[in-house]
Design an enzyme around this catalytic site. Structure first.
Site, PDB file in Angstrom:
ATOM      1  N   SER A 180     -31.089  52.665 -28.666  1.00 34.16           N
ATOM      2  CA  SER A 180     -30.511  51.510 -29.974  1.00 34.16           C
ATOM      3  C   SER A 180     -31.693  50.992 -31.346  1.00 34.16           C
ATOM      4  O   SER A 180     -31.659  52.161 -32.091  1.00 34.16           O
ATOM      5  CB  SER A 180     -30.629  50.275 -29.248  1.00 34.16           C
ATOM      6  OG  SER A 180     -29.483  49.142 -29.686  1.00 34.16           O
ATOM      7  N   LYS A 232     -18.468  29.298 -39.575  1.00 34.57           N
ATOM      8  CA  LYS A 232     -20.716  29.344 -38.752  1.00 34.57           C
ATOM      9  C   LYS A 232     -20.587  29.436 -37.392  1.00 34.57           C
ATOM     10  O   LYS A 232     -21.679  29.568 -37.339  1.00 34.57           O
ATOM     11  CB  LYS A 232     -20.075  27.645 -39.207  1.00 34.57           C
ATOM     12  CG  LYS A 232     -21.990  26.895 -39.080  1.00 34.57           C
ATOM     13  CD  LYS A 232     -22.634  28.310 -39.619  1.00 34.57           C
ATOM     14  CE  LYS A 232     -24.484  27.692 -39.276  1.00 34.57           C
ATOM     15  NZ  LYS A 232     -25.440  28.206 -40.096  1.00 34.57           N
TER      16      LYS A 232
END
Length: 351
Positions: A180, A232
């Site tokens: 990763s 948000k």
């Protein structure tokens, strides 16, 4: 009278304990302040010299006296030749000619955590090397990381790219794992080495979040979340998540994955990115088949070979740990040791 004596003794002991405790708190606070003010410093280790010392020690035990004398004679001869070469190089420099540059291999260790906090030291180490390195030198990164936060590892990869931009050869070696975010860093290198059983890849993005909304409802607990901006907060741990929020969250993950794929493709264009960007991992032997690495070997083998032609130098940026941090680390290590013993003796954890 006896009561007063015992009370006085107790009072004295109490005062002593309080003063001692206050002194310890003051010491910890003072240490923390100094820690915040004190900058770290570079530690330079001559690995070539270390390897030479090891070789000498082994020869001392393995060679006969006659062989040792012959070896010493050869070393003195080589030392004289080197001294002569150094004088010639100095003369060239004095005459205005460019002396021959002794190639150096600069070694950096990066053992990454989830938030890649080690990047603060990495940037200092790279800056120091770039101040003195030339295109004839090489930077060698011993990288170990299972990944973590994408934006943190993106910064770490950008630090390695500074070496590439300076046109200094960059080699990354993976002895255990570069997955990763770890591979996000590794792929920046001109050459990637891997131990046979090291783990590489995991070119994907994952996000996990628990939700306690049902538990709160069951216990008649209301949760309010106020935001400005439609997205948000797409998913929440305590509120009731919506399909629209989930779709937006997945969209953001896909966008990050595309950025990750583009980054790997840019640095290793020979890769079949759709084949390797599935989130899978490969061992070193398999990773070379799919193009994730270039050579299967260990960092130790590479350094021993490089030492024959270059001066090998390790560069580390270190900061002194404060007393509070030392106490915290000691407690953490004790806990790990305790859990390890429980595992070995009682096998209480699932395998």
């Amino acid at each position: 009278m006896e009561f007063l004596y015992e009370y006085g003794l107790f009072f004295a002991k109490t005062i002593t304990f309080v003063l001692a405790f206050a002194a310890i708190i003051a010491l910890i606070a003072s240490s923390a302040i100094k820690q915040g003010a004190k900058k770290g410093e570079l530690e330079i280790t001559d690995i070539s010299e270390q390897l030479h010392d090891i070789e000498d020690e082994m020869n001392h035990h393995l060679l006969t006296k006659e062989q040792l004398k012959e070896k010493e004679k050869q070393e003195k001869k080589q030392a004289k030749e080197k001294e002569k070469a150094d004088k010639a190089a100095s003369k060239k420099q004095a005459d205005g000619n460019e002396p021959e540059h002794e190639s150096k291999l600069f070694v950096i260790d990066f053992n990454g955590s989830i938030d890649a906090k080690e990047v603060s030291a990495l940037r200092e180490e790279i800056t120091a090397i770039l101040l003195v390195a030339t295109e004839k030198d090489e930077v060698f990164i011993r990288l170990e990381s299972a990944g973590g936060m994408a934006h943190c590892y993106g910064l770490a990869a950008s630090q390695l790219d500074r070496i590439r931009q300076a046109k200094i050869p960059l080699t990354v070696s993976v002895d255990k794992v570069a997955a990763s975010g770890g591979y996000m860093m590794a792929c920046v290198a001109d050459k990637i080495l891997s131990a046979p059983f090291a783990i590489l890849g995991s070119i994907g993005v994952i996000a996990q979040i628990p939700n306690f909304n049902k538990i709160l409802k069951k216990n008649d607990v209301e949760f309010e979340q106020l935001t400005a901006g439609k997205y948000k907060r797409t998913l929440t741990m305590f509120g009731e998540n919506t399909d629209e929020g989930r779709e937006k969250f997945v969209e953001e993950i896909e966008e990050m994955h595309e950025l990750f794929k583009a980054h790997v493709s840019e640095n290793r264009p020979q890769l079949d990115i759709e084949k390797v960007a599935t989130g899978e991992t490969w061992s070193g032997k398999k990773a070379i088949e799919v193009g994730l690495v270039d050579v299967v070997t260990t960092s130790d083998d590479y350094l021993c070979q490089a030492n024959k032609t270059s001066k090998v130098i390790a560069v580390k940026y270190a900061t002194k740990k404060g007393l509070a941090e030392k106490f915290s680390k000691a407690a953490s290590l004790s806990a790990e040791s305790f859990l390890g013993k429980l595992w070995q003796n009682n096998r209480i954890f699932p395998s």
